[in-house]
Write a protein that holds these residues in place. Sequence first.
Motif, PDB file in Angstrom:
ATOM      1  N   ALA A  81       0.793  -1.242   0.000  1.00 24.34           N
ATOM      2  CA  ALA A  81       0.000   0.000   0.000  1.00 24.34           C
ATOM      3  C   ALA A  81       0.825   1.291   0.000  1.00 24.34           C
ATOM      4  N   HIS A  82       2.143   1.182   0.005  1.00 25.14           N
ATOM      5  CA  HIS A  82       2.977   2.406  -0.013  1.00 25.14           C
ATOM      6  C   HIS A  82       4.399   2.024  -0.405  1.00 25.14           C
ATOM      7  N   ALA A  83       4.847   2.535  -1.548  1.00 26.58           N
ATOM      8  CA  ALA A  83       6.216   2.255  -1.994  1.00 26.58           C
ATOM      9  C   ALA A  83       6.675   3.405  -2.886  1.00 26.58           C
ATOM     10  N   HIS A  84       7.972   3.460  -3.092  1.00 27.26           N
ATOM     11  CA  HIS A  84       8.563   4.449  -3.996  1.00 27.26           C
ATOM     12  C   HIS A  84       9.345   3.650  -5.042  1.00 27.26           C
ATOM     13  N   TYR A  85       8.699   3.349  -6.187  1.00 19.85           N
ATOM     14  CA  TYR A  85       9.395   2.506  -7.163  1.00 19.85           C
ATOM     15  C   TYR A  85      10.720   3.123  -7.636  1.00 19.85           C
ATOM     16  N   THR A 237       0.279  10.630   1.048  1.00 17.85           N
ATOM     17  CA  THR A 237       1.385  11.449   1.529  1.00 17.85           C
ATOM     18  C   THR A 237       1.999  10.777   2.766  1.00 17.85           C
ATOM     19  N   HIS A 238       2.968  11.462   3.372  1.00 16.41           N
ATOM     20  CA  HIS A 238       3.628  10.950   4.586  1.00 16.41           C
ATOM     21  C   HIS A 238       3.159  11.757   5.793  1.00 16.41           C
ATOM     22  N   LEU A 239       3.103  11.098   6.950  1.00 18.76           N
ATOM     23  CA  LEU A 239       2.650  11.762   8.173  1.00 18.76           C
ATOM     24  C   LEU A 239       3.415  11.232   9.388  1.00 18.76           C
ATOM     25  N   GLY A 276       1.071   7.639   5.119  1.00 14.08           N
ATOM     26  CA  GLY A 276       2.135   6.668   5.354  1.00 14.08           C
ATOM     27  C   GLY A 276       2.850   6.918   6.675  1.00 14.08           C
ATOM     28  N   HIS A 277       3.154   5.842   7.378  1.00 11.51           N
ATOM     29  CA  HIS A 277       3.905   5.818   8.641  1.00 11.51           C
ATOM     30  C   HIS A 277       3.007   6.143   9.838  1.00 11.51           C
ATOM     31  N   ALA A 278       2.615   7.392  10.057  1.00 15.34           N
ATOM     32  CA  ALA A 278       1.675   7.758  11.137  1.00 15.34           C
ATOM     33  C   ALA A 278       2.077   7.125  12.472  1.00 15.34           C
ATOM     34  N   THR A 327       5.781  -1.966   2.081  1.00 17.46           N
ATOM     35  CA  THR A 327       7.246  -2.076   2.157  1.00 17.46           C
ATOM     36  C   THR A 327       7.920  -0.719   2.306  1.00 17.46           C
ATOM     37  N   ASP A 328       7.320   0.344   1.731  1.00 21.51           N
ATOM     38  CA  ASP A 328       7.994   1.646   1.639  1.00 21.51           C
ATOM     39  C   ASP A 328       9.356   1.526   0.947  1.00 21.51           C
ATOM     40  N   THR A 329       9.472   0.639  -0.016  1.00 23.54           N
ATOM     41  CA  THR A 329      10.690   0.588  -0.842  1.00 23.54           C
ATOM     42  C   THR A 329      11.051   2.003  -1.296  1.00 23.54           C
TER      43      THR A 329
HETATM   44 FE    FE Z   1       7.388   6.532   1.858  1.00 25.61          FE
END
Ligand code: FE
Length: 437
Positions: A81-85, A237-239, A276-278, A327-329
């Motif tokens: 549900a959240h990654a940076h290819y 987004t990131h939080l 993301g993260h929270a 994964t947040d790759t």
């Molecule tokens: Fe991220």
Amino acid sequence: MAPSSSKTLSPTLHLGQTLSFTGSPFTEGAEAARHENAGALLVEGGVIREIGTAEALRAAHPAAKLVDHGAALIVPGFVDAHAHYPQTGMIASWGKRLIDWLNHYTFPTEARFAERSYADEIAGRYLDLLLAHGTTSVCSYCTIHPESVEALFSAAEARGMRVFAGKTCMDRDTAPEFLRDSAQSAYDDSKALLERWHGRGRAEYVITPRFSPTSTPGQLQALGALWAEHPEVLMQTHLSEQTDEIAWVKSLYPQARDYLDTYEAYGLLGERGLYGHAIHLEPREHARLKEVNAALVHCPTSNTFIGSGLFDMDGLTKAGLRVGLATDTGGGSSFSMLRTMAAAYEVAQLRHHPLHPSALLWLATQGSAISLMAEDRIGNLAPGLEADFTVLDLASTPAIAQRVAQAEDIWEALFPTIMMGDDRAVRATYVAGRQML
Ligand code: FE
Ligand code: GUN
């Protein structure tokens, strides 16, 4: 990777053990999972038509083509549900915390995506790595370059994958000049990409301000306006990932009540929002996220690798918040959702709340699909859902096999693969009924 040429329109009956969900293990316990020891999945036209016992489905569909997976376990395809290819090539970069990690490793890597051929190469490599790890859908950030979005959606289309993605927006002087757009160009480019890709085949556009430190209030406002014009799309987004980052946000937005308020004030808080993260949430943030039914995304390998902190899975799920797993790759240290489930288990243990294997598998499949508002399409084995599924070998290494030999039920048989498994446990990956691995 080219899709196999097998005909997807004729009915195919996949035989093996099956695991599916009738509810959430967080509210209903392991009863929410359904295990069939001699199970079957009927797939036709890229869609799951039926799930049941091998005996019943074989009798009902004598003409169906048979694919026998033996003792392997058929599970829904993993949903990241959240990654940076774009960070594929820099995964496992040593020794930095979030802000230094972004400046030192991430931004120079992302600058390379101005070149379409490089973006195409990484997008293809990334999606093939996902399929090799049993992941069939991802929600990814791209870079500020529209080409990076074109590259990922094109590669996903070629593989038939349901991919969620958007142009990452950054216009503030906290980001290097070579990686900056503007409020207007971020709005215009995001809108053009959304109109071109959203709903084309399996593509889903996601409005993507990277995080409030790299956007001006004007850019957040422009993207909030775009979201208001297109409420059907997701926003990611990131939080509250690291405490240094939160202090930075407070210095950049002195009028904000808290980190979430920097999004809320500009129309970037809502039910289709993915945060993301929270990790380090204040009570007001927790209450507002719950009130609007926003989704949080847990990125456990990233949170330990970058040293961010311990996500409060128990407290947030008990409060009824929607949570996905990711994964947040390449802040995360693995492409594998098995490895990510293991990290989620370990982080929860550090908070004294062990997660049952059914909850871990649910997070990596249906939980993530729910966070993406896509549970009517992906994330489970159920009639009418798209036929994205993964076939797991529960004895993929000698170390796992010797442990599983003593297992007395499916959970004891699955947990060693969750904790010790990797891409060697993925025997096959199917996307819309087509074998991709
Ligand atoms: Fe991220
Ligand atoms: N916060 C803003 N950008 C990023 C990123 O690329 N990775 C992670 N982990 N956190 C971020």
